[in-house]
Structures are given as C-alpha cells and as structure tokens.
Write a protein that holds these residues in place. Structure first.
Motif, PDB file in Angstrom:
ATOM      1  N   ARG A 336      38.642 -25.012 -16.379  1.00 26.30           N
ATOM      2  CA  ARG A 336      39.369 -26.174 -16.899  1.00 26.30           C
ATOM      3  C   ARG A 336      38.442 -27.381 -17.046  1.00 26.30           C
ATOM      4  NH1 ARG A 336      43.318 -23.262 -14.211  1.00 26.30           N
ATOM      5  NH2 ARG A 336      45.362 -23.179 -15.265  1.00 26.30           N
ATOM      6  N   GLY A 337      37.157 -27.111 -17.218  1.00 31.39           N
ATOM      7  CA  GLY A 337      36.194 -28.187 -17.412  1.00 31.39           C
ATOM      8  C   GLY A 337      35.594 -28.668 -16.102  1.00 31.39           C
ATOM      9  N   VAL A 338      34.825 -29.744 -16.186  1.00 28.24           N
ATOM     10  CA  VAL A 338      34.220 -30.353 -15.002  1.00 28.24           C
ATOM     11  C   VAL A 338      35.341 -31.000 -14.199  1.00 28.24           C
ATOM     12  CG1 VAL A 338      32.586 -32.065 -14.142  1.00 28.24           C
ATOM     13  CG2 VAL A 338      32.060 -30.769 -16.218  1.00 28.24           C
ATOM     14  N   PRO A 339      35.583 -30.571 -12.961  1.00 32.45           N
ATOM     15  CA  PRO A 339      36.760 -31.050 -12.222  1.00 32.45           C
ATOM     16  C   PRO A 339      36.702 -32.523 -11.857  1.00 32.45           C
ATOM     17  CG  PRO A 339      35.369 -29.691 -10.814  1.00 32.45           C
ATOM     18  CD  PRO A 339      34.818 -29.574 -12.198  1.00 32.45           C
ATOM     19  N   SER A 340      37.890 -33.131 -11.782  1.00 29.78           N
ATOM     20  CA  SER A 340      37.991 -34.539 -11.382  1.00 29.78           C
ATOM     21  C   SER A 340      37.955 -34.695  -9.870  1.00 29.78           C
ATOM     22  CB  SER A 340      39.297 -35.142 -11.926  1.00 29.78           C
ATOM     23  OG  SER A 340      39.320 -35.136 -13.328  1.00 29.78           O
ATOM     24  N   SER A 341      38.470 -33.700  -9.157  1.00 30.56           N
ATOM     25  CA  SER A 341      38.459 -33.741  -7.692  1.00 30.56           C
ATOM     26  C   SER A 341      37.017 -33.782  -7.197  1.00 30.56           C
ATOM     27  CB  SER A 341      39.169 -32.514  -7.130  1.00 30.56           C
ATOM     28  OG  SER A 341      38.853 -32.317  -5.765  1.00 30.56           O
ATOM     29  N   LYS A 342      36.731 -34.731  -6.310  1.00 29.34           N
ATOM     30  CA  LYS A 342      35.365 -34.892  -5.815  1.00 29.34           C
ATOM     31  C   LYS A 342      34.872 -33.644  -5.089  1.00 29.34           C
ATOM     32  CE  LYS A 342      36.317 -39.806  -5.131  1.00 29.34           C
ATOM     33  NZ  LYS A 342      36.612 -40.842  -4.113  1.00 29.34           N
ATOM     34  N   ILE A 343      35.734 -33.069  -4.252  1.00 31.91           N
ATOM     35  CA  ILE A 343      35.311 -31.889  -3.504  1.00 31.91           C
ATOM     36  C   ILE A 343      35.112 -30.694  -4.427  1.00 31.91           C
ATOM     37  CG2 ILE A 343      37.686 -31.179  -2.941  1.00 31.91           C
ATOM     38  CD1 ILE A 343      36.588 -30.161  -0.258  1.00 31.91           C
ATOM     39  N   ALA A 344      35.929 -30.614  -5.482  1.00 23.05           N
ATOM     40  CA  ALA A 344      35.778 -29.512  -6.433  1.00 23.05           C
ATOM     41  C   ALA A 344      34.457 -29.617  -7.183  1.00 23.05           C
ATOM     42  CB  ALA A 344      36.949 -29.498  -7.411  1.00 23.05           C
ATOM     43  N   LEU A 345      34.132 -30.829  -7.618  1.00 26.36           N
ATOM     44  CA  LEU A 345      32.865 -31.032  -8.325  1.00 26.36           C
ATOM     45  C   LEU A 345      31.686 -30.719  -7.419  1.00 26.36           C
ATOM     46  CD1 LEU A 345      31.242 -31.953 -10.750  1.00 26.36           C
ATOM     47  CD2 LEU A 345      31.526 -34.319  -9.982  1.00 26.36           C
ATOM     48  N   GLU A 346      31.785 -31.132  -6.166  1.00 27.97           N
ATOM     49  CA  GLU A 346      30.713 -30.875  -5.210  1.00 27.97           C
ATOM     50  C   GLU A 346      30.535 -29.376  -4.971  1.00 27.97           C
ATOM     51  OE1 GLU A 346      29.702 -31.736  -0.476  1.00 27.97           O
ATOM     52  OE2 GLU A 346      31.263 -32.907  -1.493  1.00 27.97           O
TER      53      GLU A 346
END
Length: 418
Positions: A336-346
């Motif tokens: 679903r693309g680059v995630p907005s959730s900080k932990i998900a992106l990390e």
C-alpha cells in the motif's frame, strides 16, 4: 493441586478469549499482491486477538460503487479501506465512520504525524487512519538530459529552456516533459497554487479560491509548454491513443524525459523504461516569487471503521495490528505504498522492503510545503467540470479567460450543496 490450578487458569483464559472473540469483515481494493498480503496479515491479527475476519476484496474498478451501495444499505464491512476523496461524499459532517479518537487506548495514534491525522479528520472526528501518504513529485530521465548536455530542471523557466536544446541535440521527437488530462490539470493547479498561495478549493467556503485571471494564467502556461515544444499537445496525445505513461513507447525509450506523478507510482513508470534509462525524483519546480512550494499531498488511502459495526473495539484492535504490529507490517510490506505509521516505515526500511528511490520520492513529498489540499479537488463533479472545459481549451475551442471562467462557474455550481 498445582496442575488443577493451571488447568483452571488456562480454561479461564480460553473462555475469556472466546467471550471477547468477534466476527468481523474487512473490505479493500487492490492487486493480487495486496490481496495475498492482507489476507495473511488478517490471519495473524485475528489470531492475536481471537477474532475472525472475513476478507472482501476487489480491483479498483467498481469498488466505490460497491461501497456506496453497502453504506446505503448498512451492509458495509466493519473495517474498510477508503479512498481519501470519498470522505466528503460518505462523511460530510464526520459522522459517516467511527471517530477513531474514541479508541486511542487501542490504536497507537502517536505513530502518525499531526498532519497525517488531520488528513483523515472531518469536523474534528478522526474518520480514517492514513495507511500511506502520497503526493505529486517531478521525475526526470537523467539519461536523456545527460545526452542533451542539460542539467535536471529546478525551475519552470529551466524546463522551458530545455525544449529547444533537447530537440536540437537529440531530435524533434524528444520532449523534456509530458502533460495531458490529469497530469496537465495538476500542473496547472501546482503552478497557480505557487503563484497565489491558495489551493483550488477554499475550505472555508467550498468554492473556487482563484480569480478568473489567476486560473487563466495557469491555463496559459500549459499552452506555453505546448507552443514551445516542452510537451505534446492534447490533440497529438489523443491521436496517439492516449496510452498511459507506463505503456507509452516514447517514455520507455527516453524520448519523453519528464513527468509529474504520484511518488507511489515510481516503480510502475520506471519498470518499463529501456535498459540504461535512469529516472530520478526531484523537488518541485518553482516559479520566481513563489509563495509556497505548493505540494499536492494527501493520504493515499485510509482504514476506517463502519459506524454500524457491532464490534468497533475489536475492529480497532485489528486496525492497530495491521498498521503498527511488526509482524503484520512485514507481511503487508509496501503493498500500500510507503507507510505513514512511523514504526511501519522503520520496520520496512530495516528489512529493505522499500526501494531507496521510492523512499527518496516520498521524502520529497513529506518535506515539501503547501497550503493544504481539499479532498473536494478530486470530487467527480469537480474533476468533470475542470477537465471537460480544459480539454476544449487545449483543442483551441476557447480562450484561457473564457475557459477559466467556465471552469470556475462549473466547479462552484457542482459544489453547491455538497
């Protein structure tokens, strides 16, 4: 005795899980990779809380119509993947979905920036959590620009100046940029926003914020790009079959050397390019004296909970798990693309699940400034009012001033009562 106590405790825990178990449904649209990953993540999250989640997925085409019918009949899924522009359609006053602020003890809202949360908020109610944030960025074929001895443009004037050089060095069938239909409309909106410091729609009035003169200037800039050979004319693109960019042979060969696209489409449009072509995302081109960079940034999609759900807390547990649980994050990946959730992106960055260039493009979107984009910009009535008249202008059937006046009147009329 100890065995009996442990058995009793286990039975009590099992009974508690059974008592709290919920039967939920989740709906979304997407491609096969998203369907497979989401179903796996739902199994994991359901098992974590003892809930059963029935998946309901389709392709993009027809999904809005399906959701519209379900909402009208109160038969929608408990958890829904919602397109951001649908918010003013389905939740005009913020009452169309559960206010997720009510479940802040279940959902870790600290993983989202205030800007992201604002994007999913209607009338102070958090209607949906952004799964990812997307926006328009400029992408240029560095290989073609290098062959022409040109630097990648950083301003609109540099883009205009690239056309004659590229055609002289490489051929008359080379264009430094592309723009028609949606891409052309968003270029006009970007340039006009930079010049005026205002979005197309005034959020206070839900009417067009620009004057006829301001919009006419934006339309005329589009015509200047056509006249100076920066982009193909609308008519020429239509004569070529209106092929989408990723299916256009001229794009694949590097003969069209620039575009203004959603950052999330980088892989889609770079994939078909011929070997040796290098596509690079760059910051927004600027006009002299710009009042804002004018970034067009929005949640690419949201997860919302039905206001008719009988188990909203259980649904909130699943939403938090999908977006913030490390194991679920790994299963979903970047579907679903680059995630907005900080932990998900990390988590995904550590795992190497996101292409660095896609992160770079998304970073440009997140770090650019703007004036805030109304979801009404993408309301079907608004886009129809803009595009039908814009096309007539592009075909020479109306002046920039007449077209601007008609677009503004058409949008204002379309928005009356919405």
């Amino acid at each position: 005795m100890r065995t009996l106590i442990m058995t009793a405790a286990l039975l009590a825990a099992t009974s508690l899980t059974a008592a709290n178990a919920a039967n939920l449904r989740m709906s979304w649209w997407g491609s096969d990779d998203r369907h497979i990953a989401t179903q796996e993540a739902l199994k994991l999250c359901g098992g974590k809380f003892g809930h059963t989640i029935s998946p309901e997925f389709t392709g993009w085409t027809g999904h809005q119509e399906k959701i519209t019918t379900q909402l009208a009949g109160r038969t929608e899924a408990d958890i829904m993947q919602i397109n951001w522009p649908w918010l003013p359609i389905f939740s005009k006053n913020g009452d169309g979905f559960v206010d997720l602020n009510e479940f802040k003890d279940v959902i870790d809202l600290s993983q989202w920036s205030e800007t992201d949360l604002k994007g999913g908020t209607v009338e102070g109610k958090l209607n949906g959590l952004p799964v990812s944030t997307t926006g328009r960025v400029f992408m240029f074929n560095k290989t073609t620009y290098d062959k022409a001895g040109l630097a990648i443009p950083t301003t609109w004037d540099e883009l205009l100046a690239a056309a004659p050089v590229m055609k002289e060095k490489l051929g008359q069938d080379y264009y430094p940029f592309e723009g028609t239909a949606l891409d052309a409309r968003l270029v006009v909106i970007l340039r006009t926003t930079q010049k005026t410091g205002k979005d197309l729609i005034d959020p206070a009035t839900n009417q067009v914020a620009w004057t006829v003169e301001e919009l006419a200037d934006g339309l005329q800039f589009y015509q200047t790009m056509v006249d100076q050979g920066v982009i193909k004319s609308w008519k020429d693109v239509a004569a070529g079959g209106n092929a989408p960019l990723h299916e256009n042979p001229a794009w694949a060969a590097g003969k069209i050397a620039g575009t203004y696209q959603w950052d999330s489409t980088y892989g889609k449009i770079s994939g078909p390019m011929e070997e040796g072509q290098q596509l690079v995302p760059v910051k927004l081109l600027q006009i002299e004296g710009a009042t804002t960079e004018g970034v067009y940034r929005k949640p690419s999609m949201l997860l919302a909970i039905s206001r008719n759900s009988k188990e909203p807390k259980a649904a909130a547990e699943i939403v938090n798990c999908l977006l913030n649980d490390p194991n679920a994050i790994k299963l979903l990946g970047a579907t679903r693309g680059v995630p907005s959730s900080k932990i998900a992106l990390e988590e995904l960055s550590k795992a190497g699940s996101i292409e660095p260039v896609q992160v770079e493009a998304n970073k440009i979107v997140l770090e650019s400034n703007g004036v805030g984009v109304s979801p009404l910009n993408e309301h079907p009535r608004v886009t129809e009012a803009f595009d039908s008249t814009f096309e007539a202008f592009a075909y020479g059937q109306a002046s920039a001033e007449d077209a601007a006046a008609e677009i503004i009147d058409g949008i204002n009329s379309a928005l009356t009562g919405i």
